[in-house]
Design an enzyme around this catalytic site. Sequence first.
Site, mmCIF file in Angstrom:
data_model
loop_
_atom_site.group_PDB
_atom_site.id
_atom_site.type_symbol
_atom_site.label_atom_id
_atom_site.label_comp_id
_atom_site.label_asym_id
_atom_site.label_seq_id
_atom_site.Cartn_x
_atom_site.Cartn_y
_atom_site.Cartn_z
ATOM 1 N N ARG A 50 5.245 21.953 15.209
ATOM 2 C CA ARG A 50 6.398 21.223 15.775
ATOM 3 C C ARG A 50 7.710 21.832 15.279
ATOM 4 O O ARG A 50 8.667 21.984 16.047
ATOM 5 C CB ARG A 50 6.308 19.728 15.431
ATOM 6 N N LYS A 149 12.800 18.142 16.830
ATOM 7 C CA LYS A 149 13.219 17.345 15.662
ATOM 8 C C LYS A 149 14.408 18.057 15.027
ATOM 9 O O LYS A 149 14.263 18.875 14.129
ATOM 10 C CB LYS A 149 12.041 17.185 14.702
ATOM 11 N N GLU A 182 10.900 4.992 22.367
ATOM 12 C CA GLU A 182 10.390 4.991 20.986
ATOM 13 C C GLU A 182 11.340 4.156 20.140
ATOM 14 O O GLU A 182 12.237 3.497 20.673
ATOM 15 C CB GLU A 182 10.300 6.419 20.455
HETATM 16 N N1 PMP Z 1 10.257 9.248 16.587
HETATM 17 C C1 PMP Z 1 11.293 9.623 15.832
HETATM 18 C C2 PMP Z 1 12.651 9.559 16.411
HETATM 19 C C3 PMP Z 1 11.087 10.066 14.517
HETATM 20 O O1 PMP Z 1 12.119 10.449 13.764
HETATM 21 C C4 PMP Z 1 9.776 10.115 14.005
HETATM 22 C C5 PMP Z 1 9.522 10.625 12.609
HETATM 23 N N2 PMP Z 1 10.094 9.842 11.637
HETATM 24 C C6 PMP Z 1 8.723 9.673 14.819
HETATM 25 C C7 PMP Z 1 8.997 9.275 16.122
HETATM 26 C C8 PMP Z 1 7.314 9.700 14.328
HETATM 27 O O2 PMP Z 1 6.866 11.028 14.230
HETATM 28 P P1 PMP Z 1 5.777 11.464 13.150
HETATM 29 O O3 PMP Z 1 4.590 10.592 13.356
HETATM 30 O O4 PMP Z 1 5.512 12.881 13.461
HETATM 31 O O5 PMP Z 1 6.404 11.255 11.820
#
Ligand code: PMP
Length: 284
Positions: A50, A149, A182
């Site tokens: 990622r 990210k 989300e």
């Molecule tokens: N959405 C956002 C905006 C995030 O910043 C994160 C991580 N903190 C997630 C979803 C979850 O992603 P992950 O399971 O890879 O931590």
Amino acid sequence: MKVWLNGEFVDSQDAKINVFDHAVLYGDGIFEGIRVYGGKIFKCAEHLDRLFGSAEYIRLDIPYTKAQLTDAMNEAVRVNNRVDAYIRLVVTRGVGDLGVNPFVCAKPSTFIIVDSIALYCEQMYEQGLPVIIAKTVRTSPSMLSPSAKTLNYLNNTVAKIEAVDAGVSEAIMLNADGYVAECTGDNIFFVKDGKVFTPPREAGMLMGITRQVVLDLAADLGIEAIEQLFGKEFVFEADECFLTGTGAEIIAVTKIDDKIIGNGSAGPITQKLLGAFRELIRKG
Ligand code: PMP
């Protein structure tokens, strides 16, 4: 605490980034939040994939290979005497001038912080969280890909401020079409009639690593999981709701705005998935 900064370990108070780094001036850079359980980096390859995907999206050349970053993270965990930890891996655009053009920046800075994280206490994992639906809309993929990210988190930050103002710790963000995307730092799942639902990529969100782990666990447990667009009406009709993220792991949501979800504590499917998740990280 020792921070790994561009190949060297420095004391945390000496871990500094230049004020002309475009990460500071423009939020220009990328990062990952990663867990270490029992001395082992959880889903290391997925996080690095990622990270490199985010780098490609913003046309940033990471000055290390995945193998070098893996070694550096393992070394940083060891140097800080950690068995369970939270790693923050960041790559900045580097030092440039006061213009936006990223290509004048000579060399990215890469750093690794190894710390702990406890977003919620154990009681919250049983009782669940209250959340709100934010008025702030999640950035559309045509504006800035939410799947990358990046260090530009202000869209999430502004929604988080809405949550804090409302006295809760998370906010559900809708996309520009009104579909659930989300939360500010977590992905979201709903349970309805024994099936698990989560927004698909096209809803415009970060493709969470924990989200995928949960989808895999659901498949293992014989729980049907459906990736589908849904609006906020669906949210209020859900039997259960939970959030997933590297920091939060799996945590139930038991109130959305003024509506109690389920019976007001972590529901049976949420608990089953949380149990399976904890088993998975314990086994390593
Ligand atoms: N959405 C956002 C905006 C995030 O910043 C994160 C991580 N903190 C997630 C979803 C979850 O992603 P992950 O399971 O890879 O931590």
